[in-house]
Design a protein around this motif. Sequence first.
Motif, PDB file in Angstrom:
ATOM      1  N   ARG A  55       0.834  -1.203   0.000  1.00 39.67           N
ATOM      2  CA  ARG A  55       0.000   0.000   0.000  1.00 39.67           C
ATOM      3  C   ARG A  55       0.870   1.255   0.000  1.00 39.67           C
ATOM      4  N   ARG A  56       1.890   1.266   0.868  1.00 37.44           N
ATOM      5  CA  ARG A  56       2.910   2.315   0.913  1.00 37.44           C
ATOM      6  C   ARG A  56       4.231   1.629   1.253  1.00 37.44           C
ATOM      7  N   PHE A  57       5.294   2.402   1.453  1.00 36.61           N
ATOM      8  CA  PHE A  57       6.626   1.803   1.499  1.00 36.61           C
ATOM      9  C   PHE A  57       7.216   1.647   2.899  1.00 36.61           C
ATOM     10  N   GLY A  58       6.478   1.990   3.931  1.00 37.45           N
ATOM     11  CA  GLY A  58       6.897   1.666   5.283  1.00 37.45           C
ATOM     12  C   GLY A  58       7.655   2.755   6.012  1.00 37.45           C
ATOM     13  N   GLY A  59       7.944   2.468   7.279  1.00 35.51           N
ATOM     14  CA  GLY A  59       8.589   3.430   8.157  1.00 35.51           C
ATOM     15  C   GLY A  59      10.035   3.135   8.469  1.00 35.51           C
ATOM     16  N   MET A  60      10.615   2.126   7.798  1.00 30.94           N
ATOM     17  CA  MET A  60      12.010   1.756   8.037  1.00 30.94           C
ATOM     18  C   MET A  60      12.891   2.341   6.932  1.00 30.94           C
ATOM     19  N   VAL A  61      14.016   2.924   7.349  1.00 38.32           N
ATOM     20  CA  VAL A  61      14.963   3.527   6.414  1.00 38.32           C
ATOM     21  C   VAL A  61      16.367   3.136   6.849  1.00 38.32           C
ATOM     22  N   SER A  62      17.196   2.710   5.913  1.00 43.94           N
ATOM     23  CA  SER A  62      18.612   2.473   6.203  1.00 43.94           C
ATOM     24  C   SER A  62      19.455   3.346   5.281  1.00 43.94           C
ATOM     25  N   PHE A  63      20.625   3.727   5.770  1.00 42.93           N
ATOM     26  CA  PHE A  63      21.513   4.531   4.937  1.00 42.93           C
ATOM     27  C   PHE A  63      22.962   4.266   5.312  1.00 42.93           C
ATOM     28  N   ARG A  64      23.846   4.531   4.349  1.00 43.58           N
ATOM     29  CA  ARG A  64      25.277   4.345   4.543  1.00 43.58           C
ATOM     30  C   ARG A  64      25.945   5.712   4.659  1.00 43.58           C
ATOM     31  N   VAL A  65      26.946   5.772   5.525  1.00 46.27           N
ATOM     32  CA  VAL A  65      27.541   7.044   5.911  1.00 46.27           C
ATOM     33  C   VAL A  65      28.965   7.154   5.363  1.00 46.27           C
ATOM     34  N   ALA A  66      29.280   8.289   4.778  1.00 47.69           N
ATOM     35  CA  ALA A  66      30.657   8.554   4.358  1.00 47.69           C
ATOM     36  C   ALA A  66      31.543   8.615   5.598  1.00 47.69           C
ATOM     37  N   GLY A  67      32.726   8.018   5.513  1.00 44.68           N
ATOM     38  CA  GLY A  67      33.619   8.010   6.666  1.00 44.68           C
ATOM     39  C   GLY A  67      33.712   6.663   7.344  1.00 44.68           C
ATOM     40  N   GLY A  68      32.928   5.687   6.868  1.00 41.81           N
ATOM     41  CA  GLY A  68      33.073   4.328   7.365  1.00 41.81           C
ATOM     42  C   GLY A  68      32.371   4.050   8.683  1.00 41.81           C
ATOM     43  N   PRO A  69      32.691   2.913   9.296  1.00 44.41           N
ATOM     44  CA  PRO A  69      31.950   2.452  10.476  1.00 44.41           C
ATOM     45  C   PRO A  69      32.059   3.378  11.682  1.00 44.41           C
ATOM     46  N   ASP A  70      33.215   3.984  11.892  1.00 42.38           N
ATOM     47  CA  ASP A  70      33.355   4.859  13.052  1.00 42.38           C
ATOM     48  C   ASP A  70      32.431   6.068  12.950  1.00 42.38           C
TER      49      ASP A  70
ATOM     50  N   ALA B 148      29.653   6.122  11.184  1.00 43.74           N
ATOM     51  CA  ALA B 148      28.285   5.609  11.317  1.00 43.74           C
ATOM     52  C   ALA B 148      27.910   5.475  12.785  1.00 43.74           C
ATOM     53  N   VAL B 149      28.846   4.975  13.583  1.00 40.55           N
ATOM     54  CA  VAL B 149      28.589   4.847  15.021  1.00 40.55           C
ATOM     55  C   VAL B 149      28.412   6.222  15.658  1.00 40.55           C
ATOM     56  N   ARG B 150      29.242   7.172  15.249  1.00 42.34           N
ATOM     57  CA  ARG B 150      29.122   8.525  15.812  1.00 42.34           C
ATOM     58  C   ARG B 150      27.770   9.138  15.489  1.00 42.34           C
ATOM     59  N   VAL B 151      27.268   8.925  14.275  1.00 43.23           N
ATOM     60  CA  VAL B 151      25.944   9.436  13.924  1.00 43.23           C
ATOM     61  C   VAL B 151      24.890   8.844  14.860  1.00 43.23           C
TER      62      VAL B 151
END
Length: 379
Positions: free
Chosen positions: A295-310, A312-315
């Motif tokens: 019906r619609r596309f949902g409330g879950m969103v994933s994204f990848r962050v420039a700068g790698g895993p560290d 991403a964790v800081r975000v």
Amino acid sequence: MTEGFETLAIHAGQEADPHTGAVVVPIYATSTYKQDGVGGLRSGYEYSRSANPTRTALEECLAALEGGTRGLAFASGLAAEDAILRALCVPGDHVIIPSDAYGGTYRLFAKVYERWGLTFDPAPLGDIDAVRAAVTDSTRMIWVETPTNPLLGVADIAALAQVAREAGATLVVDNTFASPYLQQPLALGADIVVHSTTKYLGGHSDVVGGALVTADAELGERLAFHQNAMGAVAGPFDAWLTLRGAKTLAVRMDRHCDNAERVVELLSAHPKVTQVLYPGLPGHPGHEAAAKQMRRFGGMVSFRVAGGPDEAVRVCERTRLFTLGESLGGVESLIEHPGRMTHQSVAGSPLEVPDDLVRLSVGIESIDDLLADLTEALR
């Protein structure tokens, strides 16, 4: 007259109490029931592992919401998954699972059922040819998540139902991310729908539960036998909380979707975001299938962050309104780092998720506040 989804959510299985007129299903906090005679049940209840009126109301409501004939409520989503596998598989059987399956599901297959003699292979379920190639003479089940957790992959349920029929296999669809409001797998050919009701169905992060719904009554009876025999049932308090949450599922999901779409707009234009994963984006590989079956596309969103895993964790650690925490589907917004949190169990496996990935469960707060929070976290 066919009743609408919102009406079923409020009324299915929830008739007013015949004795008091109470419009809300009571919490039947009882373990046993007075019998009308030796071997004579009163209204079908004898012991609350086998059946409880509060749980019955939830099960009837869930069956109605999914367009099925039988619903069963469990103590958790994984308990529901366990019942399906024990009821329908035997040692030597083979199961196809998503190549980006939920970490808990992968753990159940890899650490529990593989020792029992069940074999499984991950496959990209968005590629029907790849799924057909993964089928063996021993394949008894195709296990689907759509959208998947946390990469938000989309599988064409109707096409997979055809593959399952050709293989003589059961098609199980985990509908947790979409919820029954956004997607109806049984109508598309699935045999069983499974949910973590902890998520959108409960909707308030205050109860853990699971459920399954079948289209076929005989299959439902077979699974009900295992539910009773194994005993991992939802208690009356948990069933009541889940039933209360389900009443507002439709209005909550509309708001989740509204907010998620705005969040996707922000992330797609942000220079620190290298990729946004959301089925509503036209460039998403599963967009066409999602548009056809959701019906619609949902409330879950994933994204990848420039700068790698560290970074991403800081975000994840910088947000104020997006609470750092596991789970999803509640009214409040959550943020997490799948690689170090919900999907740590797949580290080093073929299902390992990118280490720069951040997953959002977008809640129903003021969208301007959520956008401001993410903007600050991404500085």
